[in-house]
Design a protein around this motif. Structure first.
Motif, PDB file in Angstrom:
ATOM      1  N   GLY A  23       0.788  -1.227   0.000  1.00 38.72           N
ATOM      2  CA  GLY A  23       0.000   0.000   0.000  1.00 38.72           C
ATOM      3  C   GLY A  23       0.815   1.270   0.000  1.00 38.72           C
ATOM      4  N   VAL A  24       2.145   1.161   0.191  1.00 43.39           N
ATOM      5  CA  VAL A  24       2.993   2.333   0.408  1.00 43.39           C
ATOM      6  C   VAL A  24       3.962   2.552  -0.750  1.00 43.39           C
TER       7      VAL A  24
ATOM      8  N   PRO B 195      -8.881  -3.874   1.261  1.00 39.91           N
ATOM      9  CA  PRO B 195      -9.126  -4.865   2.319  1.00 39.91           C
ATOM     10  C   PRO B 195      -7.888  -5.644   2.742  1.00 39.91           C
ATOM     11  N   HIS B 196      -6.731  -5.391   2.080  1.00 39.62           N
ATOM     12  CA  HIS B 196      -5.568  -6.251   2.287  1.00 39.62           C
ATOM     13  C   HIS B 196      -4.310  -5.462   2.658  1.00 39.62           C
ATOM     14  N   VAL B 197      -4.481  -4.339   3.364  1.00 37.60           N
ATOM     15  CA  VAL B 197      -3.314  -3.552   3.787  1.00 37.60           C
ATOM     16  C   VAL B 197      -3.217  -3.490   5.310  1.00 37.60           C
ATOM     17  N   SER B 198      -3.798  -4.461   5.978  1.00 37.92           N
ATOM     18  CA  SER B 198      -3.747  -4.469   7.440  1.00 37.92           C
ATOM     19  C   SER B 198      -2.328  -4.722   7.921  1.00 37.92           C
ATOM     20  N   THR B 199      -2.089  -4.421   9.186  1.00 35.14           N
ATOM     21  CA  THR B 199      -0.788  -4.698   9.780  1.00 35.14           C
ATOM     22  C   THR B 199      -0.517  -6.197   9.827  1.00 35.14           C
TER      23      THR B 199
ATOM     24  N   GLY C  82       3.469  19.302  -5.634  1.00 37.01           N
ATOM     25  CA  GLY C  82       2.524  18.274  -5.206  1.00 37.01           C
ATOM     26  C   GLY C  82       3.094  17.442  -4.072  1.00 37.01           C
ATOM     27  N   TYR C  83       2.409  16.398  -3.725  1.00 35.43           N
ATOM     28  CA  TYR C  83       2.814  15.555  -2.599  1.00 35.43           C
ATOM     29  C   TYR C  83       3.836  14.519  -3.049  1.00 35.43           C
ATOM     30  N   ALA C  84       4.862  14.336  -2.237  1.00 35.38           N
ATOM     31  CA  ALA C  84       5.990  13.497  -2.612  1.00 35.38           C
ATOM     32  C   ALA C  84       5.652  12.023  -2.600  1.00 35.38           C
ATOM     33  N   ASP C  85       4.631  11.639  -1.863  1.00 36.53           N
ATOM     34  CA  ASP C  85       4.319  10.220  -1.712  1.00 36.53           C
ATOM     35  C   ASP C  85       2.846  10.060  -1.368  1.00 36.53           C
ATOM     36  N   ASN C  86       2.458   8.831  -1.096  1.00 41.63           N
ATOM     37  CA  ASN C  86       1.060   8.538  -0.774  1.00 41.63           C
ATOM     38  C   ASN C  86       0.890   8.224   0.708  1.00 41.63           C
ATOM     39  N   SER C  87       1.764   8.782   1.549  1.00 39.07           N
ATOM     40  CA  SER C  87       1.763   8.416   2.965  1.00 39.07           C
ATOM     41  C   SER C  87       0.445   8.729   3.658  1.00 39.07           C
ATOM     42  N   THR C  88      -0.225   9.801   3.253  1.00 38.93           N
ATOM     43  CA  THR C  88      -1.504  10.149   3.882  1.00 38.93           C
ATOM     44  C   THR C  88      -2.565   9.099   3.587  1.00 38.93           C
ATOM     45  N   GLU C  89      -2.697   8.736   2.311  1.00 42.53           N
ATOM     46  CA  GLU C  89      -3.696   7.728   1.943  1.00 42.53           C
ATOM     47  C   GLU C  89      -3.381   6.370   2.570  1.00 42.53           C
ATOM     48  N   ALA C  90      -2.100   5.985   2.539  1.00 35.64           N
ATOM     49  CA  ALA C  90      -1.713   4.694   3.111  1.00 35.64           C
ATOM     50  C   ALA C  90      -1.945   4.682   4.618  1.00 35.64           C
ATOM     51  N   ASN C  91      -1.661   5.809   5.272  1.00 38.14           N
ATOM     52  CA  ASN C  91      -1.879   5.904   6.711  1.00 38.14           C
ATOM     53  C   ASN C  91      -3.340   5.642   7.062  1.00 38.14           C
ATOM     54  N   LEU C  92      -4.234   6.276   6.331  1.00 37.40           N
ATOM     55  CA  LEU C  92      -5.664   6.080   6.578  1.00 37.40           C
ATOM     56  C   LEU C  92      -6.083   4.649   6.273  1.00 37.40           C
ATOM     57  N   ALA C  93      -5.597   4.108   5.159  1.00 37.88           N
ATOM     58  CA  ALA C  93      -6.018   2.769   4.751  1.00 37.88           C
ATOM     59  C   ALA C  93      -5.657   1.722   5.796  1.00 37.88           C
TER      60      ALA C  93
ATOM     61  N   ASN D  73      -4.789   2.345   9.147  1.00 38.10           N
ATOM     62  CA  ASN D  73      -5.431   2.649  10.433  1.00 38.10           C
ATOM     63  C   ASN D  73      -6.904   2.266  10.447  1.00 38.10           C
ATOM     64  N   CYS D  74      -7.606   2.564   9.355  1.00 45.89           N
ATOM     65  CA  CYS D  74      -9.042   2.296   9.332  1.00 45.89           C
ATOM     66  C   CYS D  74      -9.348   0.806   9.250  1.00 45.89           C
ATOM     67  N   LEU D  75      -8.396   0.023   8.772  1.00 41.81           N
ATOM     68  CA  LEU D  75      -8.580  -1.421   8.719  1.00 41.81           C
ATOM     69  C   LEU D  75      -8.168  -2.081  10.035  1.00 41.81           C
ATOM     70  N   ASP D  76      -7.173  -1.510  10.693  1.00 44.86           N
ATOM     71  CA  ASP D  76      -6.630  -2.118  11.907  1.00 44.86           C
ATOM     72  C   ASP D  76      -7.510  -1.958  13.135  1.00 44.86           C
ATOM     73  N   ARG D  77      -8.190  -0.815  13.246  1.00 44.99           N
ATOM     74  CA  ARG D  77      -8.841  -0.504  14.508  1.00 44.99           C
ATOM     75  C   ARG D  77     -10.270  -0.033  14.330  1.00 44.99           C
ATOM     76  N   PRO D  78     -11.213  -0.543  15.126  1.00 49.56           N
ATOM     77  CA  PRO D  78     -12.549   0.065  15.156  1.00 49.56           C
ATOM     78  C   PRO D  78     -12.463   1.440  15.799  1.00 49.56           C
ATOM     79  N   ASP D  79     -13.342   2.344  15.391  1.00 45.09           N
ATOM     80  CA  ASP D  79     -13.305   3.708  15.912  1.00 45.09           C
ATOM     81  C   ASP D  79     -14.714   4.113  16.321  1.00 45.09           C
ATOM     82  N   LEU D  80     -14.886   5.377  16.694  1.00 45.11           N
ATOM     83  CA  LEU D  80     -16.209   5.876  17.037  1.00 45.11           C
ATOM     84  C   LEU D  80     -17.144   5.690  15.845  1.00 45.11           C
ATOM     85  N   ALA D  81     -18.382   5.328  16.124  1.00 46.23           N
ATOM     86  CA  ALA D  81     -19.256   4.780  15.080  1.00 46.23           C
ATOM     87  C   ALA D  81     -20.182   5.791  14.420  1.00 46.23           C
TER      88      ALA D  81
END
Length: 512
Positions: free
Chosen positions: A147-148, A201-205, A373-384, A386-394
């Motif tokens: 993903g990175v 769906p396949h970028v989890s830790t 522009g942005y040097a990399d996709n770190s923002t998108e990868a970070n979200l992808a 984090n949002c797969l690894d942990r449940p959050d406020l609903a």
């Protein structure tokens, strides 16, 4: 989760000589070189290969020269480990060759954090950052996790869309601002789904940790040698949970406590940034500070800038205004590295005088925004991830109900941490991870490092992880900034290098 990225900042740091003597227990018999590893490494994987994954563990990447004493290769791994015969994705890796080829121990795998940071870039900088003993005795491999970056990447938004994402008010004060923030998170989620639906769906830790074992198998090491920083500790601990018998020597610096809920983590991070800002203000007041003669005056100036920019954005580079969200980025970024504190002082002083150029520059460095522009996709990868690894406020209602608790914990940063949950609320893939303790039963001793005033990975997280692991030692650094090994602390450097190179695990927890 906009401020929950915990990327280690590989700044220019001075490597100090010296160290502190400690009592140790030998981890591996027979000195520094592990059985089966040396100047002539095995030609293929050592140890059992998971059924169905033979072709991945047995692949022979084409390592090509990509810098002085460096080689790069592309490695194939399954998109979905439950379907190893199905689609594959690429991992791009960089190897810095051991300087002492005859006395080579094996391969040290490294991860700088994020999630979303480039391990390749980190590896390229290790000759300037790592201790000489690590550089002599290990091939050092950094890779872009799934993903990175140059591996198969998560793609979501263009430059203009990301600019809007970062500039949007992350602490909404009314329904209009809540709607605007919700809109931006939906644009992000929609863009990621449109461009990366099969990958999301396949970028989890957990998936990334399984990739590490493929990499270990490919280089022929019977045990994993690993140095992870920040989020890289989450990744390393997950590996130890999945493959405890494969752990050789593992150092986890700036540790993440996986037993905490997203809410607990967010509140702890908000407090961590407050603690670091307090340290900055006290330091600033003790010298000729542009912001005040005492800690309270300095903090009041920072708060004034944050509050004023909510209603009155500052001029930036002639094209972009510096909104409150960008001001918060600019305040947070220098807290990661103490050497950057004077830059924060200058930027706040300029902002109070009506000039936001330095604030915009700091924010851009935090988000990897370059001139075009942005040097990399770190923002998108970070979200992808984090949002797969942990449940959050609903729901938005739940976020609003929790706001008082966040603000009570941190009036300055609590609200933005609470509202960051909105990003994952609109994410197109449901989370699969759950908070839980990591024990890694059966693993060899793991070294956990924490820094007392670390803003991004609070010290108490390292204490928590060290206590949870069945076999661990805690190394505590009394200091400022994010993570310990790159801080220039000679005690930390000596303890970590001795552990990784010689297998010397301290007999008790260490204070540096």
């Amino acid at each position: 989760m906009r401020f929950r990225r915990s990327t280690v900042l590989v700044a220019a740091v001075a490597v100090l000589a010296g160290g502190c003597g400690v009592a140790t227990r030998a981890q591996d018999a027979g000195g520094g070189t592990a059985p089966g590893i040396g100047s002539n490494p095995p030609s293929g994987p050592v140890g059992p290969i998971p059924v169905g994954l033979e072709k991945f563990y047995q692949q022979k990447p084409d390592w090509e020269r990509c810098g002085s004493n460096q080689q790069c290769a592309t490695i194939m791994v399954p998109l979905d480990y439950s379907k190893p015969a199905g689609e594959t994705i690429e991992l791009r890796a960089r190897k810095v060759l051991a300087r002492d080829r005859g006395g080579r121990i094996g391969t040290l795998f490294i991860n700088p954090g994020g999630p979303g940071a480039s391990g390749q870039q980190f590896a390229a900088q290790t000759p300037m950052l790592f201790g000489s003993s690590l550089l002599r005795k290990f091939d050092i491999i950094g890779w872009d996790p799934r993903g990175v970056g140059d591996s198969t990447p998560v793609k979501c938004l263009d430059t203009a869309q990301l600019d809007a994402w970062f500039a949007t008010d992350g602490t909404p004060d009314n329904q209009t601002e809540v709607t605007d923030l919700d809109k931006q998170t939906k644009i992000m989620a929609s863009g990621c789904e449109q461009h990366s639906a099969r990958l999301l769906p396949h970028v989890s830790t957990t998936d990334a940790a399984r990739d590490i074992d493929v990499l270990r198998g490919i280089v022929g090491d019977p045990k994993l040698y690993y140095l992870g920083m920040s989020y890289g500790t989450f990744l390393g601990a997950t590996y130890a949970e999945l493959f405890p018998k494969n752990v050789g020597r593992m150092a986890l610096d700036g540790a993440v406590d996986q037993s905490l809920t997203s809410e607990q983590s967010g509140i702890a991070q908000a407090k961590g940034f407050d603690r670091a800002l307090d340290a900055f203000a006290e330091d600033c007041a003790q010298r000729s500070c542009k912001l005040g003669d005492n800690k309270s005056e300095v903090l009041a100036k920072v708060d004034q800038l944050i509050n004023d920019s909510d209603a009155h954005p500052l001029p930036g580079d002639g094209k972009r205004e510096v909104t409150q969200a960008l001001v918060l980025n600019a305040v947070i970024y220098p807290l990661y590295v103490k050497d950057f504190w004077p830059r924060l002082e200058d930027a706040v002083a300029d902002g109070l005088a009506g000039n936001g150029a330095r604030l915009l520059s700091l924010s851009d460095q935090f988000t990897d925004r370059e001139r075009n522009g942005y040097a990399d996709n770190s923002t998108e990868a970070n979200l992808a991830v984090n949002c797969l690894d942990r449940p959050d406020l609903a729901s938005i209602a739940q976020i609003e109900a929790k706001l008082p608790e966040y603000k009570a914990a941190s009036p300055r940063f609590g609200a933005v941490m609470a509202w960051s949950a909105l990003s994952c609320l609109n994410w197109p893939v449901k989370p699969e991870g759950k908070p839980h303790e990591i024990k890694a039963a059966g693993a060899k001793p793991i070294m956990v490092l924490g820094t007392t005033r670390d803003p991004a990975t609070p010290y108490e997280w390292a204490v928590g992880l060290a206590h949870q692991l069945d076999n661990a030692v805690l190394v505590s650094r009394d200091g400022d900034g994010h993570t310990a090994y790159l801080s220039g602390n000679p005690c930390v450097r000596n303890v970590v290098d001795s552990y990784l190179v010689q297998g010397n695990t301290p007999a008790a927890d260490i204070q540096c």
